[in-house]
Design an enzyme around this catalytic site. Structure first.
Site, PDB file in Angstrom:
ATOM      1  N   GLY A 125       0.783  -1.230   0.000  1.00  0.00           N
ATOM      2  CA  GLY A 125       0.000   0.000   0.000  1.00  0.00           C
ATOM      3  C   GLY A 125       0.811   1.274   0.000  1.00  0.00           C
ATOM      4  O   GLY A 125       0.259   2.352   0.221  1.00  0.00           O
TER       5      GLY A 125
ATOM      6  N   HIS B  91       8.222   6.801   4.934  1.00  0.00           N
ATOM      7  CA  HIS B  91       7.376   7.482   5.919  1.00  0.00           C
ATOM      8  C   HIS B  91       6.801   6.479   6.898  1.00  0.00           C
ATOM      9  O   HIS B  91       6.436   5.364   6.534  1.00  0.00           O
ATOM     10  CB  HIS B  91       6.261   8.287   5.250  1.00  0.00           C
ATOM     11  CG  HIS B  91       5.457   7.532   4.237  1.00  0.00           C
ATOM     12  ND1 HIS B  91       5.931   7.257   2.969  1.00  0.00           N
ATOM     13  CD2 HIS B  91       4.220   6.993   4.289  1.00  0.00           C
ATOM     14  CE1 HIS B  91       5.016   6.594   2.296  1.00  0.00           C
ATOM     15  NE2 HIS B  91       3.962   6.405   3.090  1.00  0.00           N
TER      16      HIS B  91
HETATM   17  P1  5GP Z   1       1.323   5.347   1.987  1.00  0.00           P
HETATM   18  O1  5GP Z   1       0.039   4.921   1.349  1.00  0.00           O
HETATM   19  O2  5GP Z   1       2.393   5.614   0.949  1.00  0.00           O
HETATM   20  O3  5GP Z   1       1.807   4.437   3.075  1.00  0.00           O
HETATM   21  O4  5GP Z   1       1.017   6.704   2.724  1.00  0.00           O
HETATM   22  C1  5GP Z   1       0.990   7.929   2.053  1.00  0.00           C
HETATM   23  C2  5GP Z   1       0.172   8.859   2.888  1.00  0.00           C
HETATM   24  O5  5GP Z   1       0.378  10.171   2.430  1.00  0.00           O
HETATM   25  C3  5GP Z   1      -1.344   8.607   2.804  1.00  0.00           C
HETATM   26  O6  5GP Z   1      -1.855   8.292   4.089  1.00  0.00           O
HETATM   27  C4  5GP Z   1      -1.891   9.912   2.247  1.00  0.00           C
HETATM   28  O7  5GP Z   1      -3.125  10.285   2.814  1.00  0.00           O
HETATM   29  C5  5GP Z   1      -0.787  10.892   2.584  1.00  0.00           C
HETATM   30  N1  5GP Z   1      -0.728  12.028   1.681  1.00  0.00           N
HETATM   31  C6  5GP Z   1      -0.748  11.994   0.327  1.00  0.00           C
HETATM   32  N2  5GP Z   1      -0.662  13.242  -0.180  1.00  0.00           N
HETATM   33  C7  5GP Z   1      -0.573  14.083   0.886  1.00  0.00           C
HETATM   34  C8  5GP Z   1      -0.462  15.509   0.991  1.00  0.00           C
HETATM   35  O8  5GP Z   1      -0.424  16.249   0.019  1.00  0.00           O
HETATM   36  N3  5GP Z   1      -0.387  16.020   2.257  1.00  0.00           N
HETATM   37  C9  5GP Z   1      -0.417  15.216   3.367  1.00  0.00           C
HETATM   38  N4  5GP Z   1      -0.351  15.833   4.557  1.00  0.00           N
HETATM   39  N5  5GP Z   1      -0.527  13.871   3.292  1.00  0.00           N
HETATM   40  C10 5GP Z   1      -0.599  13.311   2.069  1.00  0.00           C
END
Ligand code: 5GP
Length: 116
Positions: A95, A102
């Protein structure tokens, strides 16, 4: 290899606004834009690391800083009494949608195990 235009790099460069909750020389933390829990903070290294899969022995101190940051924020925000979860999605099937390492710090509701 790192993508200079991914969303988190733009956030760190100030090109996209974010709700910062912590920053030091190595780490930046901010609220997730689409929270999946009442507390949903993203903790990222400032160094251009695409994901957990890129870490080497050289990154041990930095990786530790991400966890220490999560622990300190949890204490500061009073999350310890009810518990909290830290998640690092790595790769498409897990995911990961943003190619910059992060750690999700999640709290404020019950979480299931195993995760979905
Ligand atoms: P991943 O799915 O890669 O583990 O998590 C990426 C996270 O980044 C997601 O929970 C998503 O909501 C967050 N995210 C994506 N774009 C942005 C943004 O522009 N600003 C912030 N604050 N979070 C973001």
């Amino acid at each position: 290899m790192s993508d200079n235009d991914n969303i988190f790099k733009k956030i760190m460069r100030g090109e996209i606004p974010s709700a910062k909750v912590y920053e030091d020389d190595d780490v930046y933390a901010f609220n997730d834009i689409s929270p999946v829990a009442p507390t949903h903070i993203l903790i990222i290294p400032k160094a251009p690391i695409d994901g957990l899969h890129e870490l080497t022995d050289h990154d041990a101190e930095l990786a530790g800083k991400l966890l220490v940051c999560a622990s300190k924020l949890a204490k500061k925000l009073g999350l310890e009494s009810h518990g909290y979860r830290c998640v690092i999605n790595t790769g498409a099937e897990a995911g990961q949608s943003v190619p910059h390492l992060h750690l999700h710090l999640l709290a404020g509701r019950d979480f299931q195990w195993p995760p979905g």
